[in-house]
Design a protein around this motif. Structure first.
Motif, PDB file in Angstrom:
ATOM      1  N   SER A  24     -38.986  10.513  10.706  1.00  0.00           N
ATOM      2  CA  SER A  24     -38.842   9.623  11.856  1.00  0.00           C
ATOM      3  C   SER A  24     -39.850   8.476  11.828  1.00  0.00           C
ATOM      4  N   ILE A  36     -35.193   7.636  10.153  1.00  0.00           N
ATOM      5  CA  ILE A  36     -33.869   8.150  10.509  1.00  0.00           C
ATOM      6  C   ILE A  36     -33.209   7.240  11.543  1.00  0.00           C
ATOM      7  N   TYR A  56     -28.084  10.056   2.240  1.00  0.00           N
ATOM      8  CA  TYR A  56     -29.436   9.883   2.775  1.00  0.00           C
ATOM      9  C   TYR A  56     -30.482  10.051   1.678  1.00  0.00           C
ATOM     10  N   MET A  73     -31.067  16.952  11.839  1.00  0.00           N
ATOM     11  CA  MET A  73     -29.910  16.151  12.251  1.00  0.00           C
ATOM     12  C   MET A  73     -29.096  16.841  13.349  1.00  0.00           C
TER      13      MET A  73
END
Length: 95
Positions: A24, A36, A56, A73
């Motif tokens: 993050s 993210i 990703y 997620m």
């Protein structure tokens, strides 16, 4: 006989939170990839989890444990069945 290295990861809340913090806020850890929040946006369409994970990892050029990514997620995006019939997240890539 050589000592065998233990390659089993201990999955706990601290590990998940550490990865979540790092993914993050990568700039806080001098990591050269987007957060993210910068990569994903909420969407009305689900993308299969395995597809999201593969893309990703390709984007950030880092290997991360799949189970850790899925747990993070799952806490950030709503889950639905994707077009391919697999479970996915309601998101889109913002890259």
């Amino acid at each position: 006989m050589e000592k065998e290295e233990n390659k089993n990861m201990v999955l706990n809340n601290e590990l998940i939170q550490a990865y979540k913090q790092m993914l993050s806020n990568p700039k806080d850890y001098n990591l050269p990839f987007k957060s993210i929040d910068e990569i994903f946006d909420p969407s009305d369409n689900a993308i299969a989890k395995h597809s999201v994970f593969e893309k990703y990892q390709s984007l950030i050029q880092r290997d991360i444990p799949k189970v850790v990514f899925y747990i993070i997620m799952d806490g950030l995006f709503v889950q639905r069945k994707a077009d391919d019939g697999n479970l996915g997240w309601l998101l889109t890539f913002n890259v």
